[in-house]
Scaffold this active site. Structure first.
Site, mmCIF file in Angstrom:
data_model
loop_
_atom_site.group_PDB
_atom_site.id
_atom_site.type_symbol
_atom_site.label_atom_id
_atom_site.label_comp_id
_atom_site.label_asym_id
_atom_site.label_seq_id
_atom_site.Cartn_x
_atom_site.Cartn_y
_atom_site.Cartn_z
ATOM 1 N N GLY A 153 0.995 -2.966 2.875
ATOM 2 C CA GLY A 153 -0.118 -3.183 1.329
ATOM 3 C C GLY A 153 0.833 -3.936 0.348
ATOM 4 N N GLY B 22 0.444 -4.308 -3.472
ATOM 5 C CA GLY B 22 1.162 -3.681 -4.476
ATOM 6 C C GLY B 22 1.568 -4.317 -4.920
ATOM 7 N N PHE B 23 2.144 -2.961 -5.660
ATOM 8 C CA PHE B 23 3.384 -2.999 -6.866
ATOM 9 C C PHE B 23 4.594 -3.661 -6.127
ATOM 10 C CE2 PHE B 23 1.140 -2.463 -11.083
ATOM 11 C CZ PHE B 23 0.968 -3.322 -11.711
ATOM 12 N N VAL C 59 -5.364 -1.251 8.298
ATOM 13 C CA VAL C 59 -4.361 -0.832 9.047
ATOM 14 C C VAL C 59 -4.931 0.329 10.036
ATOM 15 C CG1 VAL C 59 -2.723 0.429 9.233
ATOM 16 C CG2 VAL C 59 -2.339 -1.665 7.828
ATOM 17 N N GLU D 172 -7.598 4.557 -21.790
ATOM 18 C CA GLU D 172 -7.888 3.458 -21.833
ATOM 19 C C GLU D 172 -9.953 3.361 -21.329
ATOM 20 O OE1 GLU D 172 -4.986 1.493 -19.438
ATOM 21 O OE2 GLU D 172 -3.612 1.495 -21.684
ATOM 22 N N ASP E 68 3.351 4.669 -5.070
ATOM 23 C CA ASP E 68 2.405 5.798 -4.431
ATOM 24 C C ASP E 68 2.502 6.996 -4.054
ATOM 25 O OD1 ASP E 68 1.976 5.346 -7.329
ATOM 26 O OD2 ASP E 68 -0.258 4.401 -7.397
#
Lengths: 432, 432
Positions: A15, A17-18, A83, A174, A303
């Protein structure tokens, strides 16, 4: 001295991501060979996905090629692959491009939408977790108005122009705000033949208030902002069913062509892990060093991980800032291990949270100061610009925002993708 | 005084390309009600499609929403729809959203790829006529490199990295140059594990030289530029077959995963027209006032029209500048007709042609002056920036170009779309 790469322990990061990004940036590849696997060849800046969906930003601005990020990093290898599963006994990850052996496995696969078992909703709602999903949503929103134009049935026309957003967290708030601005600023000039008073935006939230993870001040302000902008707020309300035509909530039925799911997320762990390590919301239980206990050299971050701390006994929230900090911590621990130094436990430092509702309307919670309004809005923009990867992305995003600010206009309202949601067909997360 | 719209003659324009756009901009809607139909909700700046395909520009930069263009134009209506056919006797256009009645019908439907009846090639080649096709091509190019990475067979690896472009006109030449720059400037850092000497770019052209519609000077220079950049040039060569694995040309076979078709275009007229009005390359025969002779109030403009003039007895070339000028002429004639004034015949004014091959390498033919090199390159960039619709698009494109110039880098190499070409399946032009 050239280090023989083959002799180094191999860290496989699943991954980009962040969390994965921060680990890869900080881990010292003098001591490790690093392989990152992601199904996309880019990192997505998820906090701005809603602006792609509402025609404010182009997709290229909020994504950054992973190969480019690590072009100068030696002994770093990127693999674009799906994966499939992990085999802990042989220490192998099975992917769409073959098996990858690991010495250390870091699972940073993030989260996916959680429909709480409601199959109809999953089949008919639009998720907004990836770049392609956001682009699909953008096209869908615009296509609804094109359809409404040629619709003679006034109820059907209204249904096409009704948007129900589920989830009053930052994403839902938002998105609702951005849709409300489209309604007042952009769509009237694009569709002069439509009566836009019939465009309705509903925000449905099971909790008693929006932004319930933020301060009372932020919740109250956001509530007021949304109300002023004409968003229908349904608190203490939950969605029960959606057949693609009518949203059935615990309060009332809302005929709507579009249901946007921003309500729940759950971890997206990989197959093959020992099931007993999966906790609430499908997240992988880890200790305060991101280690999956009982497993051999397996870690989970961001997460997808469930880490209980003193302040968060039920687990840290699924936030970008937690993912970034965990990634940094884990990279430092790897570097410490390589030098035989002591590793440290994770301490979450709350740097504040914020959400923007519209022009001059944002809410910011700092640990010791909460504020809202115009200054909060500029703060939000500045922080998000700085967090974006890549100088070019920042410049282009800045121009788009400045343009929108000065001209009350969203530049990118192209229907580029064909509307690909097929009602009655479950979209695979990986399919879109 | 409010003009009762219903009493005005209705002009229906099919297509929002250069021709349709110019008509709609200039036609006086005090005298006409105008309806524009296009299957996209945006105008595409086709000359820069190749930069989208090679990761240089984002799609949003070269497209412009048609509704926005005409937001201030009264008695103008845009309809996003697929045109199905026309019925000249009842003066009705059948579309995917229903019938549209016309008093004057302007066909500005442009061109589509012409495979000269080679079904295998059509099935397996990548066209590059629309924004979505360009995006697909971008993803395909990058995905080939991802695949090549995990390929153990050296021949197959080379085949994945081989690109055959058919057609030595401006599109083919510009695409070949852009791929050559990707090869030297961008891909080596992205794919350090690949030996990029195995990446081959072939340009196949049936004529004896590239850019045969331009001056000898331009052809010669472009040939030299491409050669220097390592592009394999195959002149006097034509493609005979392509099974998706190996390109069979009249000269040799080239194993290649990607064949990009920039060779031939043909008109894309609509169904229902009297077949006798269709001339060479499937274009609609018109007189020098763009009128389809024998038809009642039907006009054709731009690529889809075939207009013979003194200098071009076989018909004007399919060029953006011809389309724009014809559109302007036709709009003026409509305005003149409304006032009972005389209409005029079309006179093509050649303002020059140009093509860019790479950094500091372009060729420009002006009517009385031909030049090439760095100044030509800056001229090319300036002219194309000015031709782009929308100030924001110009600014964002300028930034991308400046970035590329300073950093020797293409910013937008995201694989956003799934690779959707299914070998063995003919892509419908309207399907992509």
């Amino acid at each position: 001295m050239k280090i023989p790469e083959i002799s180094l322990p191999r860290v496989v990061i699943l991954g980009g991501g962040f969390a994965g990004l921060n680990i890869a940036k900080r881990i010292d590849t003098k001591h490790y060979q690093v392989v990152m696997v992601d199904r996309h060849n880019y990192h997505t800046f998820q906090p701005l996905l809603y602006q792609v969906a509402t025609s404010g930003l182009e997709p290229d601005s909020i994504a950054y090629p992973l190969r480019k990020t690590f072009a100068d990093k030696k002994r770093f290898h990127f693999r674009m692959a799906e994966v499939k599963s992990v085999d802990e006994s042989t220490k192998i990850v099975q992917t769409s491009i073959g098996d990858i052996r690991y010495d250390h496995l870091i699972i940073a696969t993030g989260a996916r939408s959680n429909y709480f078992g409601m199959e109809n909703v999953e089949r008919n709602a639009m998720p907004m977790k990836t770049l392609t999903q956001s682009l699909d949503l953008r096209s869908l929103i615009l296509q609804n108005f094109e359809k409404a134009l040629y619709c003679n049935d006034i109820n059907e026309q209204k249904r096409l122009m009704t948007f129900v957003i589920v989830g009053g967290g930052p994403t839902g708030v938002e998105l609702a705000g951005a849709l409300a601005e489209l309604k007042t600023q952009v769509l009237p000039t694009d569709y002069p033949d439509l009566d836009l008073r019939d465009m309705e935006i509903h925000l449905v939230e099971a909790a008693p208030k929006v932004l319930s993870a933020m301060s009372d001040h932020a919740s109250r302000k956001a509530d007021r902002f949304l109300d002023k902008m004409g968003v229908h707020l349904w608190m203490n309300t939950f969605v029960k069913d959606y057949d693609g035509q009518t949203v059935i909530t615990s309060e009332r039925e809302i005929p709507a062509e579009t249901l946007i799911w921003a309500a729940g997320v759950m971890g997206a762990p990989i197959q093959g892990l020992n099931a007993s390590k999966i906790g609430a919301a499908n997240r992988i239980i880890v200790n305060t060093k991101c280690e999956v206990e009982g497993a051999d050299n397996v870690y989970a971050v961001g997460d997808v991980s469930l880490m209980a701390t003193k302040n968060f006994p039920k687990g840290l929230p699924m936030l970008g800032s937690v993912a970034m900090q965990q990634g940094t911590m884990l990279a430092k621990n790897f570097n410490a291990m390589a030098k035989g130094k002591k590793t440290r436990e994770f301490k979450y430092k709350d740097k504040g949270t914020m959400a923007t509702i519209g022009r001059n309307r944002a809410v910011v919670d700092l640990p010791f100061y909460k504020f809202s309004g115009t200054f909060a809005w500029f703060t939000w923009m500045f922080v998000h610009l700085m967090l974006l990867a890549g100088f070019r992305n920042r410049v282009v995003t800045f121009i788009n925002w400045a343009w929108g600010y000065l001209r009350y206009d969203q530049a990118n309202r192209l229907i580029v993708r064909t509307y690909r949601r097929n009602k009655g067909e479950v979209l695979e997360q990986n399919d879109v």
